[in-house]
Design a protein around this motif. Structure first.
Motif, short mmCIF file in Angstrom:
data_model
loop_
_atom_site.label_atom_id
_atom_site.label_comp_id
_atom_site.label_asym_id
_atom_site.label_seq_id
_atom_site.Cartn_x
_atom_site.Cartn_y
_atom_site.Cartn_z
N ARG A 53 73.70 116.96 65.66
CA ARG A 53 72.59 117.93 65.63
C ARG A 53 72.18 118.19 64.19
O ARG A 53 73.03 118.29 63.30
N VAL A 110 68.97 120.40 61.86
CA VAL A 110 67.80 121.28 61.83
C VAL A 110 67.32 121.37 60.38
O VAL A 110 68.12 121.60 59.47
N ILE A 121 59.69 123.69 61.53
CA ILE A 121 61.14 123.67 61.75
C ILE A 121 61.40 122.56 62.77
O ILE A 121 60.96 122.62 63.92
N THR A 171 64.09 120.26 64.90
CA THR A 171 65.45 120.21 65.45
C THR A 171 65.61 118.91 66.23
O THR A 171 64.76 118.56 67.05
#
Length: 292
Positions: free
Chosen positions: A10, A12, A19, A21
């Motif tokens: 993951r 971000v 933003i 992700t």
């Protein structure tokens, strides 16, 4: 070194007013199978990110989530679908009139109905959006592969230790097999003496019988191939390429040689080792199912 097909990554990042992700996870699968979830207005990313991940990952059932949040409020407008809103007002008014009800709905009520309020994104540069997503995806995939590598190291250690056990069993069989021929020779002579007493033995006949038996129980070819297969399996374990399917095929060949050895042996001790070998190979086969 081999990699597991199980992993998670993951990342971000805030990039140029967005933003981004990216999450990626996977479980074992025979081939490369990819599913992605992207915001509807960024659907063009689906195929791009699939190709990007596939360039770095060969096998596994992979799920990927992409989130894109624009921090700039000017990037989207909320507009009213007046045609649909008018239809809802008309329908609600008709219900109130037909059933003698108070008209108590307002703008907030109408806005809750599906598609009355429509979000329209302003024109965005697709290439720019993809480059931002790709930057974040690259970090997420790196973490994903790192986790796969950590799991792969555990499987490497487990399988390698089992190959050591297999080779020990093979060594035992190689040492024990000639001994069984010698024991057979002694038993055969003793049995003949029981039958004919002190009469002269036909040594040529005894030698012939022992030779037939020795040929029947000889497993030298099988043990040589077993050692060769184990060596190749270890080479696959050390490889950075996707070798899971090759290893699966090789384990089938190892199992075939063990079965042949078992069918030839007429010795209890060798038979026990063959059972141990089969159990160990089955454990290796189970581990290999999760190797990329």
């Amino acid at each position: 070194m081999v990699k597991s097909m199980t992993g998670f990554g993951r990342a971000v990042k805030e990039i140029d007013g967005y933003i981004i992700t990216v999450e990626i996870k996977s479980v074992n699968h025979r081939y490369f199978e990819f599913y992605s979830r992207c915001p509807r207005q960024y659907g063009f990313i689906d195929e791009k990110i699939k190709s990007f991940v596939n360039s770095k990952v060969s096998r596994g059932k992979i799920e990927c989530y992409v989130g894109i949040e624009a921090l700039n409020n000017d990037s989207a407008d909320v507009v009213v679908n007046n045609t649909l809103a008018s239809a809802y007002v008309k329908a609600l008014s008709e219900i109130a009139q037909n059933y003698d009800l108070k008209i108590d709905f307002g703008a907030s009520t109408i806005s809750r109905f599906q598609d009355v309020l429509v979000v329209r994104k302003n024109e965005e540069d697709e290439e720019k959006i993809w480059n931002m997503v790709k930057e974040v995806a690259d970090e997420a995939v790196s973490k994903f592969i790192e986790m796969r590598s950590v799991e792969g190291k555990k499987m490497y250690d487990d399988i390698y230790s089992r190959t050591e056990f297999i080779l020990d069993c093979v060594s035992f069989i190689e040492e024990r097999s000639p001994q069984t021929v010698k024991e057979y020779n002694e038993k055969l002579i003793a049995r003949v003496h029981e039958i004919i007493g002190d009469a002269t033995l036909d040594e040529a006949r005894i030698i012939q019988e022992v030779a037939v038996y020795a040929d029947k129980v000889a497993v030298a070819e099988e043990t040589v191939r077993l050692r060769s297969h184990i060596e190749q399996l270890r080479e696959f374990l050390a490889s950075d390429e996707a070798v899971g399917r090759k290893m699966d095929f090789l384990v089938q060949e190892i199992n075939r040689e063990i079965n042949t050895t078992g069918s030839k042996c007429c010795d209890v001790e060798i038979a026990r080792k063959v059972v141990d070998l089969k159990a160990e190979v089955e454990k290796i086969r189970e581990q290999i199912q999760n190797i990329e």
